[in-house]
Design a protein around this motif. Structure first.
Motif, PDB file in Angstrom:
ATOM      1  N   LEU A  25       0.801  -1.187   0.006  1.00 25.86           N
ATOM      2  CA  LEU A  25       0.100  -0.003  -0.084  1.00 25.86           C
ATOM      3  C   LEU A  25       0.965   1.371  -0.006  1.00 25.86           C
ATOM      4  CD1 LEU A  25      -3.033   0.915  -0.119  1.00 25.86           C
ATOM      5  CD2 LEU A  25      -3.039   1.165   2.362  1.00 25.86           C
ATOM      6  N   PRO A  26       1.843   1.372   0.813  1.00 22.78           N
ATOM      7  CA  PRO A  26       2.612   2.602   0.624  1.00 22.78           C
ATOM      8  C   PRO A  26       3.540   2.564  -0.520  1.00 22.78           C
ATOM      9  CG  PRO A  26       2.955   1.586   2.835  1.00 22.78           C
ATOM     10  CD  PRO A  26       2.099   0.515   2.342  1.00 22.78           C
ATOM     11  N   LEU A  27       3.722   1.549  -1.115  1.00 23.74           N
ATOM     12  CA  LEU A  27       4.639   1.576  -2.482  1.00 23.74           C
ATOM     13  C   LEU A  27       3.374   2.230  -3.538  1.00 23.74           C
ATOM     14  CD1 LEU A  27       6.355  -1.851  -2.173  1.00 23.74           C
ATOM     15  CD2 LEU A  27       7.349   0.385  -1.899  1.00 23.74           C
ATOM     16  N   PHE A  28       2.247   1.727  -3.340  1.00 23.44           N
ATOM     17  CA  PHE A  28       1.294   2.242  -4.361  1.00 23.44           C
ATOM     18  C   PHE A  28       0.897   3.827  -4.328  1.00 23.44           C
ATOM     19  CE2 PHE A  28      -3.265   3.594  -5.041  1.00 23.44           C
ATOM     20  CZ  PHE A  28      -3.298   3.090  -6.289  1.00 23.44           C
ATOM     21  N   PHE A  29       0.932   4.297  -3.019  1.00 24.81           N
ATOM     22  CA  PHE A  29       0.786   5.622  -2.803  1.00 24.81           C
ATOM     23  C   PHE A  29       1.995   6.625  -3.239  1.00 24.81           C
ATOM     24  CE2 PHE A  29      -2.576   4.412   0.748  1.00 24.81           C
ATOM     25  CZ  PHE A  29      -3.423   4.846  -0.023  1.00 24.81           C
ATOM     26  N   GLU A  39      -4.521  17.281 -12.036  1.00 24.16           N
ATOM     27  CA  GLU A  39      -6.205  17.381 -12.171  1.00 24.16           C
ATOM     28  C   GLU A  39      -6.489  16.562 -13.119  1.00 24.16           C
ATOM     29  OE1 GLU A  39      -9.070  21.485 -12.525  1.00 24.16           O
ATOM     30  OE2 GLU A  39      -6.824  21.587 -12.353  1.00 24.16           O
ATOM     31  N   GLY A  40      -7.950  15.961 -12.831  1.00 24.82           N
ATOM     32  CA  GLY A  40      -8.524  14.927 -13.717  1.00 24.82           C
ATOM     33  C   GLY A  40      -8.305  13.668 -13.556  1.00 24.82           C
ATOM     34  N   THR A  41      -7.186  13.193 -12.657  1.00 26.75           N
ATOM     35  CA  THR A  41      -7.047  11.908 -12.029  1.00 26.75           C
ATOM     36  C   THR A  41      -8.260  11.448 -11.251  1.00 26.75           C
ATOM     37  OG1 THR A  41      -4.641  12.170 -12.324  1.00 26.75           O
ATOM     38  CG2 THR A  41      -5.538  10.403 -10.718  1.00 26.75           C
ATOM     39  N   ILE A  42      -8.543  10.087 -11.544  1.00 22.94           N
ATOM     40  CA  ILE A  42      -9.605   9.617 -10.900  1.00 22.94           C
ATOM     41  C   ILE A  42      -9.067   8.364  -9.813  1.00 22.94           C
ATOM     42  CG2 ILE A  42     -11.823   8.280 -10.909  1.00 22.94           C
ATOM     43  CD1 ILE A  42     -12.161   9.576 -13.435  1.00 22.94           C
ATOM     44  N   ILE A  43      -9.281   8.748  -8.705  1.00 23.04           N
ATOM     45  CA  ILE A  43      -8.832   7.714  -7.517  1.00 23.04           C
ATOM     46  C   ILE A  43      -9.999   6.913  -7.159  1.00 23.04           C
ATOM     47  CG2 ILE A  43      -7.877   7.251  -5.395  1.00 23.04           C
ATOM     48  CD1 ILE A  43      -6.384  10.160  -5.823  1.00 23.04           C
ATOM     49  N   GLU A  44      -9.827   5.605  -7.244  1.00 29.35           N
ATOM     50  CA  GLU A  44     -11.039   4.780  -7.106  1.00 29.35           C
ATOM     51  C   GLU A  44     -10.706   3.959  -5.720  1.00 29.35           C
ATOM     52  OE1 GLU A  44     -14.058   3.123 -10.217  1.00 29.35           O
ATOM     53  OE2 GLU A  44     -13.144   1.296  -9.597  1.00 29.35           O
ATOM     54  N   ILE A  45     -11.587   3.471  -4.969  1.00 32.41           N
ATOM     55  CA  ILE A  45     -11.220   2.407  -3.787  1.00 32.41           C
ATOM     56  C   ILE A  45     -12.620   1.626  -3.843  1.00 32.41           C
ATOM     57  CG2 ILE A  45     -11.172   2.610  -1.285  1.00 32.41           C
ATOM     58  CD1 ILE A  45     -10.050   5.704  -1.348  1.00 32.41           C
ATOM     59  N   THR A  46     -12.026   0.308  -3.571  1.00 35.09           N
ATOM     60  CA  THR A  46     -13.274  -0.619  -3.307  1.00 35.09           C
ATOM     61  C   THR A  46     -12.877  -1.433  -2.239  1.00 35.09           C
ATOM     62  OG1 THR A  46     -13.451  -0.838  -5.894  1.00 35.09           O
ATOM     63  CG2 THR A  46     -14.310  -2.713  -4.566  1.00 35.09           C
ATOM     64  N   VAL A  59     -13.053   9.336  -6.740  1.00 35.95           N
ATOM     65  CA  VAL A  59     -12.755  10.839  -6.505  1.00 35.95           C
ATOM     66  C   VAL A  59     -12.106  11.371  -7.781  1.00 35.95           C
ATOM     67  CG1 VAL A  59     -11.705  12.879  -5.163  1.00 35.95           C
ATOM     68  CG2 VAL A  59     -12.763  10.698  -3.928  1.00 35.95           C
ATOM     69  N   LYS A  60     -12.530  12.582  -8.344  1.00 34.80           N
ATOM     70  CA  LYS A  60     -11.949  13.214  -9.556  1.00 34.80           C
ATOM     71  C   LYS A  60     -11.098  14.368  -8.991  1.00 34.80           C
ATOM     72  CE  LYS A  60     -12.507  14.556 -14.350  1.00 34.80           C
ATOM     73  NZ  LYS A  60     -13.314  14.889 -15.463  1.00 34.80           N
ATOM     74  N   LEU A  61      -9.955  14.274  -9.233  1.00 35.05           N
ATOM     75  CA  LEU A  61      -9.014  15.345  -8.187  1.00 35.05           C
ATOM     76  C   LEU A  61      -9.305  16.672  -9.118  1.00 35.05           C
ATOM     77  CD1 LEU A  61      -5.803  13.458  -7.844  1.00 35.05           C
ATOM     78  CD2 LEU A  61      -7.605  13.999  -6.355  1.00 35.05           C
ATOM     79  N   ASN A  62      -9.507  17.702  -8.567  1.00 33.57           N
ATOM     80  CA  ASN A  62      -9.495  18.965  -9.027  1.00 33.57           C
ATOM     81  C   ASN A  62      -8.094  19.931  -8.301  1.00 33.57           C
ATOM     82  OD1 ASN A  62     -10.024  20.027  -6.355  1.00 33.57           O
ATOM     83  ND2 ASN A  62     -12.051  19.865  -6.456  1.00 33.57           N
ATOM     84  N   ALA A  63      -8.225  20.985  -8.805  1.00 31.16           N
ATOM     85  CA  ALA A  63      -7.080  21.945  -8.567  1.00 31.16           C
ATOM     86  C   ALA A  63      -6.755  22.096  -6.952  1.00 31.16           C
ATOM     87  CB  ALA A  63      -6.983  23.338  -9.107  1.00 31.16           C
ATOM     88  N   SER A  64      -8.006  22.132  -6.115  1.00 25.22           N
ATOM     89  CA  SER A  64      -7.960  22.068  -4.727  1.00 25.22           C
ATOM     90  C   SER A  64      -7.240  20.939  -4.066  1.00 25.22           C
ATOM     91  CB  SER A  64      -9.400  22.696  -4.159  1.00 25.22           C
ATOM     92  OG  SER A  64      -9.416  22.602  -3.018  1.00 25.22           O
TER      93      SER A  64
END
Length: 78
Positions: A25-29, A39-46, A59-64
């Motif tokens: 998990l830390p290697l993935f992060f 911006e625009g990257t989608i992070i999905e968790i299941t 979550v679709k990452l935005n500038a904030s």
């Protein structure tokens, strides 16, 4: 709100145990933080329970979000 040093030490120990139990998990992060925090990257968790129930969100990452994640990275580096 003041930070209790004893609780902080306990949390650090728990986090280290978690890292030991789940070394990928830390290697993935780390890999994601190198070039996917844009911006625009989608992070999905299941999450899947042993009984077969499934939860999923994304979550679709935005500038904030990018600013917040970069601030966290800088704090970690200090």
């Amino acid at each position: 709100m003041a930070i209790n040093p004893f609780q902080l030490l306990q949390f650090q120990q728990m986090l280290e145990t978690f890292r030991h139990n789940h070394p990928k998990l830390p290697l993935f992060f780390h890999a994601v933080s190198q070039d996917a925090l844009i911006e625009g990257t989608i992070i999905e968790i299941t999450a899947k329970t042993p009984g077969g129930k499934e939860y999923c969100t994304n979550v679709k990452l935005n500038a904030s979000d990018i600013q917040t994640l970069e601030a966290i990275k800088r704090m970690k580096e200090q």
